[in-house]
Design an enzyme around this catalytic site. Structure first.
Site, short mmCIF file in Angstrom:
data_model
loop_
_atom_site.label_atom_id
_atom_site.label_comp_id
_atom_site.label_asym_id
_atom_site.label_seq_id
_atom_site.Cartn_x
_atom_site.Cartn_y
_atom_site.Cartn_z
N ALA A 84 0.91 -1.30 0.06
CA ALA A 84 -0.06 -0.25 -0.03
C ALA A 84 0.96 1.18 0.03
CB ALA A 84 -0.91 0.01 1.08
N SER A 85 0.44 2.16 -0.43
CA SER A 85 1.18 3.59 -0.72
C SER A 85 1.52 4.28 0.64
CB SER A 85 0.55 4.51 -1.65
OG SER A 85 -1.09 4.79 -1.19
N GLY A 86 2.92 3.97 1.05
CA GLY A 86 2.97 4.74 2.16
C GLY A 86 2.66 3.95 3.56
N CYS A 87 2.18 2.91 3.55
CA CYS A 87 1.84 2.18 4.74
C CYS A 87 2.28 0.79 4.60
CB CYS A 87 0.48 2.18 4.81
SG CYS A 87 -0.08 3.92 5.36
N GLY A 88 3.18 0.33 3.79
CA GLY A 88 3.86 -1.19 3.94
C GLY A 88 2.81 -2.09 3.40
#
Length: 246
Positions: free
Chosen positions: A92-96
C-alpha cells in the site's frame, strides 16, 4: 526543538511499535503503529476486514501480557467466509505491505442513497478542531489523525503513525461503543488512498474529507460506491468527487 530539564536538546520522535493479532488461533496481521488505542485498532481492523459486523460478533478479545499483541475470537462462520475469499498481498502507498481484498470495482459495496454534500465551512471548522486535539501532532508533527463526525461534532478521534491505523482506531471506537459508522463523515489528515477509500466504502461511510488529495483509484472507488470524496477540504476551493447511488 524542545529541551530536557537539564537543558539538553530533546530529539523529537514518534513512537512506533509492532503489534500482532491472531484471529481464531491463526496469525492475521502485525501492525507498525503508535501504541495507543490498541483495542480500537484491533476492533476497527476486524470490522473493516469483515471478521465482525458489530460488537456482538466479537466473542472475545484478550491482550498478551508479555508483548503488544491480541487474541480475538469471532464466529467461525464469519471467520471462514473471510478466509475463503481470495486475498492478495498489496504494498500500500506509504503504509507497507497489507492484506486486503480489493478485487474489481464491481466488488465495491454500493450505497442505496446518495449522501448529501456536507457544509464545507463547517467541515473546515471540524478539521480545525481535529488539529487542535492532536497532542502528538503538536509535539512532533510526524503523525496522522482521523475522526468520525456527524457533520456537527467529532464523535471519535485517533492519532497514529499510519493513517490507515488511525482510521481503524476511530472505526473501532464506534463499534466498541455499540454503534456503527454508517452514513457518517470520515476526516483524515493525509492522502486518501485506494485502500482507505475501499475501507470507508465497506464501513458505509458517506463522505471522506482530507486537507490533502485522493488518489485516482480512491476516486474510482468512491464513484463506484456512491460515496463523496472531498480533497483540499480546508482550502477556499475544495475539490469534490461523487458517484451515483445504486
Amino acid at each position: 526543538m524542545t529541551r530536557l530539564p537539564d537543558g539538553a536538546p530533546r530529539l523529537d520522535a514518534v513512537d512506533e511499535v509492532p503489534v500482532w493479532l491472531e484471529v481464531n488461533g491463526e496469525p492475521a496481521v502485525t501492525w507498525m503503529c503508535t501504541p495507543e488505542q490498541l483495542p480500537e485498532l484491533v476492533v476497527g481492523w476486524c470490522f473493516g476486514e469483515g471478521y465482525i459486523d458489530s460488537k456482538a460478533d466479537l466473542l472475545s478479545m484478550r491482550p498478551c501480557a508479555k508483548e503488544p499483541g491480541f487474541w480475538v475470537t469471532v464466529p467461525e462462520e464469519r471467520y471462514q467466509t473471510v478466509e475463503g475469499q481470495e486475498r492478495r498481498r498489496v504494498l500500500a502507498s506509504g503504509c507497507g505491505a497489507v492484506t486486503t481484498i480489493l478485487g474489481s470495482l464491481s466488488s465495491v459495496p454500493r450505497r442505496t442513497t446518495r449522501p448529501a454534500l456536507p457544509d464545507l465551512a463547517q467541515t473546515r471548522a471540524l478539521f480545525k478542531e481535529l488539529f487542535a486535539r492532536g497532542e502528538r501532532y503538536q509535539e512532533t508533527g510526524g503523525i496522522h489523525a482521523a475522526a468520525l463526525t456527524d457533520g456537527h461534532t467529532l464523535l471519535a478521534h485517533a492519532e497514529d503513525i499510519g493513517r490507515h491505523n488511525a482510521v481503524d482506531k476511530v472505526l473501532g471506537a464506534r463499534i466498541l461503543g455499540g454503534d456503527r459508522p454508517d452514513d457518517l463523515i470520515l476526516l483524515v489528515t493525509g492522502r486518501i488512498s485506494g485502500e482507505l477509500a475501499f475501507k470507508a466504502a465497506r464501513a458505509r461511510i458517506a463522505v471522506v474529507a482530507t486537507p490533502s488529495v485522493p488518489s485516482t483509484i480512491a476516486v474510482e472507488i468512491a464513484q463506484a460506491a456512491g460515496m463523496v470524496l472531498i480533497g483540499r477540504a480546508v482550502s477556499g476551493q475544495p475539490q469534490v468527487w461523487q458517484g451515483p447511488a445504486a
